[in-house]
Design an enzyme around this catalytic site. Structure first.
Site, PDB file in Angstrom:
ATOM      1  N   GLU A 268      26.217  36.150  10.475  1.00 22.59           N
ATOM      2  CA  GLU A 268      27.276  35.152  10.673  1.00 22.59           C
ATOM      3  C   GLU A 268      28.395  35.544   9.725  1.00 22.59           C
ATOM      4  OE1 GLU A 268      29.818  32.671  10.069  1.00 22.59           O
ATOM      5  OE2 GLU A 268      28.358  31.361   9.092  1.00 22.59           O
ATOM      6  N   CYS A 303      34.273  29.715   6.802  1.00 26.96           N
ATOM      7  CA  CYS A 303      34.396  30.721   7.857  1.00 26.96           C
ATOM      8  C   CYS A 303      35.013  30.145   9.121  1.00 26.96           C
ATOM      9  CB  CYS A 303      33.034  31.340   8.159  1.00 26.96           C
ATOM     10  SG  CYS A 303      31.768  30.132   8.628  1.00 26.96           S
TER      11      CYS A 303
END
Length: 520
Positions: A268, A303
């Site tokens: 990720e 993120c």
């Protein structure tokens, strides 16, 4: 209260003295002062942690014991985490610098959700499936041959992948560790957790609670490590899988290492998410939402930060004026103060990196509409003003690279097709959003954006649905059932179609699937 100075790692169910003398000093991002320390692992510390996990997986019944027993331990840990949520929140604010509000509603409470959620998923997940089919009609009526008969019956078993190394980003160290480790343990894997260097203390505190709950030795191991020891963990021959959250640069290296060893990885990685404001958007609700999904949470250190605002050229000036007015009310300061909206950057080095992006944006011809520097009066700690940058073109560095700070680029577009093209003009594809009064049309826009998670009139990551990225934002998925399945490998056990699967075996199946049958 939890300790803030450690000399030991949690390995094989107990606290073990680190081999070396190196350590990480934990610095408060809000004050610049030392608040704790943990040891820095040597290669031998990594070997010990991996060996403990290997023995727990391959030499005990952890992987084969009833999933309900593994789930019960996870739920017991969830209870412990909830009981200690206030102490954990205080610790997280001190070492991460997030606001107390964010610690209370997410950082210190989401771990409880992840452990309980994955326990519940595990209890109902079909780990075994009996499949029967006659595929002959699909092959023109052929019966097939000895090796490939078309009338089949098989037991499909989902088995744990093995020893998992997990490496989590600093910005959500407790939730991130939980969303990786909980499904791994429910699946029957064992784990070695490598904590983030700037803020390891809360995860070490979690290990204290794991010890209290009584997980079997070696199932859950925690170390802190610098680059060399971390690389040794990633490349360790007894690690069966890696789950990593962090930068695309590091993720690419981990993916390369895993590819060379033919082992799975969940990565990720970074993002450069676009929030598309359509011409019909209600700005009274859109503007505050934009700030709450970009610069305010974690001071932009996320993120999924919506760091590109794509606005119709016809409403550009109006939107910028509203944003700058709203930004004047954003309070930057002491993260323990309940009136604070934004805390500091995680380290001094990272603050300088963020300020460097702002300076280069000006050199590229962009305009700082708000912020752009260090807030007045905040001489201690590593703060950056919430910053709005206008005059940004889609190919500028600020529109293409992840800043990971409270900096937003405003990009004007002329029509919807151009907005979608700009949103997709990125090497990343993690998240995004669209704002419109026509919600159904918002879903149409969502289908045209190449991202893993997209929202209409908000941004939210659904813990009950898959989360992950397209393109250089990563591979694999977390959250939901997909998060559990990432730690499982299907195994097919078949018998000759002229024989029956024994009733004792068939009775163990969680699900029976009937494929095409003769005469169907």
């Amino acid at each position: 209260m939890f300790p803030r100075n450690y000399t030991e790692f949690f390995i094989d169910g107990k606290w073990q003295k680190a081999d070396g003398t190196d350590e990480f000093t934990v610095i408060s991002p809000a004050t610049g002062e030392a608040i704790g320390s943990v040891p820095s692992a040597s290669r031998s510390d990594i070997d010990a942690a991996v060996e403990a996990a290997r023995k727990a997986f391959y030499e005990t019944d952890w992987a084969t014991r009833p999933v309900a027993e593994r789930a019960a331990l996870c739920e017991a840990l969830a209870t412990k985490l909830y009981e200690h949520k206030d102490d954990l929140a205080e610790l997280i604010v001190d070492e991460l610098g997030c606001t107390r509000m964010l610690a209370d509603v997410y950082q210190a409470t989401a771990p409880t959700l992840h452990w309980n959620y994955n326990a519940e998923v595990g209890r109902t997940y079909p780990f075994t499936e009996l499949r029967r089919a006659d595929l002959g009609p699909l092959a023109g009526g052929s019966a097939g041959g000895m090796i490939m008969p078309y009338e089949t019956q098989s037991l499909v078993v989902k088995e744990p992948v093995g020893v998992v190394a997990t490496l989590v980003a600093y910005n959500f160290h407790m939730p991130g560790t939980s969303q990786k480790v909980a499904p791994a343990l429910v699946a029957g894997c064992t784990v070695v957790v490598k904590v983030p260097e700037p803020n390891p203390l809360a995860v070490f505190a979690m290990a204290k609670l794991v010890e209290e709950v009584g997980f079997p030795p070696g199932v859950f191991n925690v170390v802190a490590a610098g680059p060399e020891a971390s690389e040794h963990l990633i490349a360790h021959p007894d690690v069966d899988m890696v789950s990593f959250t962090g930068s695309t640069t590091v993720g690419a290296k981990i993916g390369e290492a895993c590819g060379a060893r033919i082992r799975p990885a969940v990565l990720e990685l970074g993002g450069k998410s676009a929030a598309i404001v359509l011409p019909d958007a209600d700005l009274d609700t859109t503007v505050p939402t934009l700030l709450n999904i970009s610069v305010i949470p974690s001071s932009g250190q996320s993120c999924v930060c919506q760091s590109r605002f794509l606005v119709p050229r016809s409403r550009h000036d109006e939107i910028v004026e509203r944003l700058t007015t709203a930004l004047k009310d954003v309070v930057v300061g002491d993260p323990h103060d309940p009136n604070t909206h934004m805390g500091p950057m995680i380290t001094e080095k990272h603050r300088e990196r963020v300020l460097g992006f702002i300076e280069r944006a000006k050199q590229d011809g962009a305009t700082i509409a708000f912020g752009g520097g260090v807030p007045d009066g905040l001489d201690k700690g590593w703060y950056v003003e919430p910053t709005l940058v206008t005059g940004v073109t889609p190919d500028m560095e600020l529109a293409q690279e992840e800043v990971f700070g409270p900096v937003v680029a405003v990009i004007a577009y002329d029509d919807e097709d151009e907005a979608i093209a700009i949103a997709n003009n990125s090497k990343y594809g993690l998240a995004g959003s669209v704002f419109t009064t026509d919600v159904a049309h918002g879903f149409d826009v969502a289908r045209r954006i190449r991202t893993g998670t997209f929202s209409v009139n908000t941004f939210a990551a659904d813990f009950n649905a898959p989360f992950g990225g397209f393109k250089q934002s990563g591979i694999g998925r977390e959250h939901g059932v997909a998060g559990l399945e990432g730690y499982l490998i299907p195994k097919t056990i078949s018998v000759d179609p002229s024989q029956s699967i024994p009733e004792s075996v068939a009775a163990t199946a969680d699900m029976v699937t009937e494929g095409p049958r003769k005469g169907a």
